[in-house]
Design a protein around this motif. Sequence first.
Motif, PDB file in Angstrom:
ATOM      1  N   ASP A 198     -42.142 -23.046  -7.106  1.00 35.15           N
ATOM      2  CA  ASP A 198     -43.435 -22.904  -7.630  1.00 35.15           C
ATOM      3  C   ASP A 198     -44.145 -22.007  -6.645  1.00 35.15           C
ATOM      4  O   ASP A 198     -45.243 -23.497  -5.624  1.00 35.15           O
ATOM      5  CB  ASP A 198     -44.308 -24.126  -8.268  1.00 35.15           C
ATOM      6  CG  ASP A 198     -43.811 -24.413  -9.327  1.00 35.15           C
ATOM      7  OD1 ASP A 198     -42.978 -23.479 -10.021  1.00 35.15           O
ATOM      8  OD2 ASP A 198     -44.201 -25.088  -9.837  1.00 35.15           O
ATOM      9  N   HIS A 199     -44.382 -21.234  -6.181  1.00 35.45           N
ATOM     10  CA  HIS A 199     -44.878 -21.433  -4.245  1.00 35.45           C
ATOM     11  C   HIS A 199     -45.317 -19.805  -4.592  1.00 35.45           C
ATOM     12  O   HIS A 199     -44.659 -18.553  -5.756  1.00 35.45           O
ATOM     13  CB  HIS A 199     -44.367 -20.896  -3.238  1.00 35.45           C
ATOM     14  CG  HIS A 199     -43.862 -21.782  -2.431  1.00 35.45           C
ATOM     15  ND1 HIS A 199     -44.899 -22.534  -1.799  1.00 35.45           N
ATOM     16  CD2 HIS A 199     -43.194 -23.036  -3.619  1.00 35.45           C
ATOM     17  CE1 HIS A 199     -44.082 -23.888  -1.102  1.00 35.45           C
ATOM     18  NE2 HIS A 199     -43.492 -24.210  -2.059  1.00 35.45           N
ATOM     19  N   PHE A 200     -46.715 -19.178  -4.785  1.00 35.20           N
ATOM     20  CA  PHE A 200     -47.665 -17.609  -4.721  1.00 35.20           C
ATOM     21  C   PHE A 200     -46.782 -16.778  -3.913  1.00 35.20           C
ATOM     22  O   PHE A 200     -45.711 -16.982  -2.918  1.00 35.20           O
ATOM     23  CB  PHE A 200     -48.376 -17.698  -4.299  1.00 35.20           C
ATOM     24  CG  PHE A 200     -49.568 -18.483  -5.819  1.00 35.20           C
ATOM     25  CD1 PHE A 200     -49.702 -17.578  -6.399  1.00 35.20           C
ATOM     26  CD2 PHE A 200     -49.987 -19.622  -5.381  1.00 35.20           C
ATOM     27  CE1 PHE A 200     -51.074 -19.007  -7.610  1.00 35.20           C
ATOM     28  CE2 PHE A 200     -51.104 -20.362  -6.534  1.00 35.20           C
ATOM     29  CZ  PHE A 200     -51.168 -19.714  -7.439  1.00 35.20           C
ATOM     30  N   TYR A 201     -46.937 -15.143  -4.411  1.00 31.01           N
ATOM     31  CA  TYR A 201     -46.037 -14.415  -3.345  1.00 31.01           C
ATOM     32  C   TYR A 201     -46.721 -12.777  -4.528  1.00 31.01           C
ATOM     33  O   TYR A 201     -47.246 -12.912  -5.592  1.00 31.01           O
ATOM     34  CB  TYR A 201     -44.363 -13.999  -3.558  1.00 31.01           C
ATOM     35  CG  TYR A 201     -43.746 -13.431  -5.465  1.00 31.01           C
ATOM     36  CD1 TYR A 201     -43.856 -12.423  -5.790  1.00 31.01           C
ATOM     37  CD2 TYR A 201     -44.136 -14.362  -6.209  1.00 31.01           C
ATOM     38  CE1 TYR A 201     -43.085 -12.189  -6.841  1.00 31.01           C
ATOM     39  CE2 TYR A 201     -43.123 -14.693  -6.884  1.00 31.01           C
ATOM     40  CZ  TYR A 201     -42.718 -13.430  -7.901  1.00 31.01           C
ATOM     41  OH  TYR A 201     -42.426 -12.870  -9.478  1.00 31.01           O
ATOM     42  N   GLY A 202     -46.904 -12.011  -3.600  1.00 32.08           N
ATOM     43  CA  GLY A 202     -47.308 -10.472  -4.024  1.00 32.08           C
ATOM     44  C   GLY A 202     -48.767 -10.163  -3.531  1.00 32.08           C
ATOM     45  O   GLY A 202     -49.389 -11.260  -3.318  1.00 32.08           O
ATOM     46  N   GLY A 203     -49.140  -8.805  -2.912  1.00 32.80           N
ATOM     47  CA  GLY A 203     -50.541  -8.924  -3.173  1.00 32.80           C
ATOM     48  C   GLY A 203     -50.508  -7.523  -2.859  1.00 32.80           C
ATOM     49  O   GLY A 203     -50.208  -6.348  -3.529  1.00 32.80           O
ATOM     50  N   ASP A 204     -51.161  -6.614  -2.087  1.00 32.70           N
ATOM     51  CA  ASP A 204     -52.009  -5.742  -1.469  1.00 32.70           C
ATOM     52  C   ASP A 204     -51.425  -5.258  -0.382  1.00 32.70           C
ATOM     53  O   ASP A 204     -51.455  -4.112   0.586  1.00 32.70           O
ATOM     54  CB  ASP A 204     -52.797  -5.177  -2.011  1.00 32.70           C
ATOM     55  CG  ASP A 204     -53.768  -6.228  -0.899  1.00 32.70           C
ATOM     56  OD1 ASP A 204     -52.962  -7.008   0.025  1.00 32.70           O
ATOM     57  OD2 ASP A 204     -54.766  -5.940  -1.662  1.00 32.70           O
ATOM     58  N   ASP A 205     -50.509  -5.910   0.567  1.00 31.36           N
ATOM     59  CA  ASP A 205     -49.765  -5.738   2.092  1.00 31.36           C
ATOM     60  C   ASP A 205     -47.944  -5.546   2.096  1.00 31.36           C
ATOM     61  O   ASP A 205     -47.089  -5.960   1.934  1.00 31.36           O
ATOM     62  CB  ASP A 205     -50.181  -6.751   3.466  1.00 31.36           C
ATOM     63  CG  ASP A 205     -49.779  -6.376   4.817  1.00 31.36           C
ATOM     64  OD1 ASP A 205     -49.847  -5.399   4.786  1.00 31.36           O
ATOM     65  OD2 ASP A 205     -50.333  -6.998   5.435  1.00 31.36           O
ATOM     66  N   ALA A 206     -48.108  -3.711   2.044  1.00 35.75           N
ATOM     67  CA  ALA A 206     -46.436  -3.247   2.089  1.00 35.75           C
ATOM     68  C   ALA A 206     -46.181  -3.604   3.022  1.00 35.75           C
ATOM     69  O   ALA A 206     -44.704  -3.786   3.455  1.00 35.75           O
ATOM     70  CB  ALA A 206     -46.302  -2.168   1.472  1.00 35.75           C
ATOM     71  N   ASN A 207     -46.961  -3.504   4.734  1.00 35.54           N
ATOM     72  CA  ASN A 207     -46.094  -3.754   5.622  1.00 35.54           C
ATOM     73  C   ASN A 207     -46.649  -5.308   6.082  1.00 35.54           C
ATOM     74  O   ASN A 207     -46.110  -5.450   7.471  1.00 35.54           O
ATOM     75  CB  ASN A 207     -47.826  -2.901   6.937  1.00 35.54           C
ATOM     76  CG  ASN A 207     -46.820  -1.521   6.635  1.00 35.54           C
ATOM     77  OD1 ASN A 207     -46.084  -0.990   6.457  1.00 35.54           O
ATOM     78  ND2 ASN A 207     -48.759  -0.991   6.771  1.00 35.54           N
ATOM     79  N   ASP A 208     -46.801  -6.403   5.060  1.00 35.03           N
ATOM     80  CA  ASP A 208     -46.631  -7.402   5.473  1.00 35.03           C
ATOM     81  C   ASP A 208     -45.298  -8.243   5.838  1.00 35.03           C
ATOM     82  O   ASP A 208     -44.205  -7.951   6.284  1.00 35.03           O
ATOM     83  CB  ASP A 208     -46.905  -8.683   4.789  1.00 35.03           C
ATOM     84  CG  ASP A 208     -46.670 -10.270   4.343  1.00 35.03           C
ATOM     85  OD1 ASP A 208     -47.946 -10.377   5.531  1.00 35.03           O
ATOM     86  OD2 ASP A 208     -46.303 -10.592   3.543  1.00 35.03           O
ATOM     87  N   ASN A 209     -45.416  -9.247   6.937  1.00 36.41           N
ATOM     88  CA  ASN A 209     -44.401  -9.824   7.970  1.00 36.41           C
ATOM     89  C   ASN A 209     -44.048 -10.805   7.549  1.00 36.41           C
ATOM     90  O   ASN A 209     -44.531 -12.040   7.760  1.00 36.41           O
ATOM     91  CB  ASN A 209     -44.758  -9.098   9.043  1.00 36.41           C
ATOM     92  CG  ASN A 209     -43.611  -9.619   9.998  1.00 36.41           C
ATOM     93  OD1 ASN A 209     -42.665 -10.316   9.889  1.00 36.41           O
ATOM     94  ND2 ASN A 209     -44.258  -9.934  11.462  1.00 36.41           N
ATOM     95  N   SER A 210     -42.877 -10.955   6.751  1.00 36.98           N
ATOM     96  CA  SER A 210     -42.715 -12.894   7.384  1.00 36.98           C
ATOM     97  C   SER A 210     -41.516 -13.147   7.622  1.00 36.98           C
ATOM     98  O   SER A 210     -40.503 -14.561   8.056  1.00 36.98           O
ATOM     99  CB  SER A 210     -41.464 -12.920   5.449  1.00 36.98           C
ATOM    100  OG  SER A 210     -42.252 -12.508   4.430  1.00 36.98           O
ATOM    101  N   GLY A 211     -41.265 -12.414   9.245  1.00 32.15           N
ATOM    102  CA  GLY A 211     -40.596 -12.861  10.261  1.00 32.15           C
ATOM    103  C   GLY A 211     -39.960 -11.967  10.183  1.00 32.15           C
ATOM    104  O   GLY A 211     -38.859 -10.714   9.907  1.00 32.15           O
ATOM    105  N   VAL A 212     -38.103 -12.504  11.170  1.00 33.19           N
ATOM    106  CA  VAL A 212     -36.942 -11.925  11.389  1.00 33.19           C
ATOM    107  C   VAL A 212     -35.778 -12.386  10.981  1.00 33.19           C
ATOM    108  O   VAL A 212     -35.922 -14.274  10.621  1.00 33.19           O
ATOM    109  CB  VAL A 212     -37.197 -11.421  12.688  1.00 33.19           C
ATOM    110  CG1 VAL A 212     -35.724 -11.020  13.096  1.00 33.19           C
ATOM    111  CG2 VAL A 212     -38.586 -10.835  13.404  1.00 33.19           C
ATOM    112  N   LEU A 213     -35.017 -11.801  10.496  1.00 30.17           N
ATOM    113  CA  LEU A 213     -33.426 -12.628   9.779  1.00 30.17           C
ATOM    114  C   LEU A 213     -32.562 -11.633  11.094  1.00 30.17           C
ATOM    115  O   LEU A 213     -32.361 -10.281  10.068  1.00 30.17           O
ATOM    116  CB  LEU A 213     -33.576 -12.278   8.358  1.00 30.17           C
ATOM    117  CG  LEU A 213     -33.797 -14.010   7.820  1.00 30.17           C
ATOM    118  CD1 LEU A 213     -35.381 -13.676   7.725  1.00 30.17           C
ATOM    119  CD2 LEU A 213     -33.328 -14.019   6.598  1.00 30.17           C
TER     120      LEU A 213
END
Length: 391
Positions: free
Chosen positions: A151-166
């Motif tokens: 139960d965490h939120f996701y989605g939005g309007d930022d195609a360039n969003d950055n969740s980090g580096v793997l």
Amino acid sequence: MKKVLMLSLVASFFVACGDDDSKPAVNPGVADGVITSLEDPDFDATNLKGIIGANIELPAGEYVLTSGLIVRQPYTLKLAAGTTIKAAAGGTDVYVIVEQGAKLDAQGTEAAPVTFTSNAATPEPGDWGGVILCGKAPISGGGTAVTEVVDHFYGGDDANDNSGVLNHVVIRYSGARINGEKEFNGLTCYGVGKGTSISNIAIYNGDDDAIEFFGGSVNVTNLLVVNAKDDMIDWTQGYTGTITNAYAVREAAYTAVSSDPRGIEADGNLDGLNPTQAGQSNPTISGLTIVNNAPVALSDVIKIRRGSGANISNTLVVWSASATVAPDDLVDCTDSLGDAMASTSVTFNASGAILNLTDLKPGVNAASINVTAGTSGGADTSAFGWTGYAF
């Protein structure tokens, strides 16, 4: 495929976050479930769990994950090259999740990858949940949704969003299942944007999908999948990124069975329940190899359905002599809840005595499917030398 509750983002969901998450949660001398430094009483390398409430870097070494580890926005959890996270065999209670606005910085090297695995003496698929990234990139229909698990939120309007580096990351024995509708995967990308960097990923022995995308636009390069019990690659809910140079295999000794395992399972919208939504899935796949050496079949090698498009090229499918059961379908672009979109294009070479190269279902929208007998094309396996895997 899964069911997820579509919701608007409400501030009350993250009451504990407060209005200003730019400062670490305080009370560093009191155990409160929030890790703000390596000196915090909540930090224990042998009992890693709770909330990352500050920018934290774990030095190279071994850590035992005993419950959920939540990276809260706007913080970053950095894992040094050579870090190994050993998850206690706690099933669905043990996982790593990165909230919207937070980041995971897991930059291993060829010689010292970052590894997530089971801590069990005899590890098994599904020993623990997996790694989950939640971003702010678009999903089909727009808005936000809540993850299938935890139960965490996701989605939005930022195609360039950055969740980090793997980069140079290994994930083993993940995919714990809550029930037939809700499961963890090896790596799950919920609305992850293309500002995120995902490359050189190896996922072994998962109990559900190896990698799944719920919308988003993230690009993945150099993906190795070994012995996924369900789908090797899965997307839904508007995924539009690219997957470049991927090798997915079931080994000869692999005998695990699930209801409908596939090389690729592709949905345009979530569960086919919203066929008129804008922003259906339409990723690009290039340099893909799917190999079955196992005596149990995949239901479909490639299944594209429910409004999804795809552009799949430079791909190779191999069915070895030890794979004694043919797939139900080689390429199937049909489904009772909607066929693949008209722009879908699938082109590959295939090798295997029991494969029916004319077993192609383009669907009502006449997806373009071109299959040729041959052994050329597919992934460049030299990119996976760092894993030590014997091809």
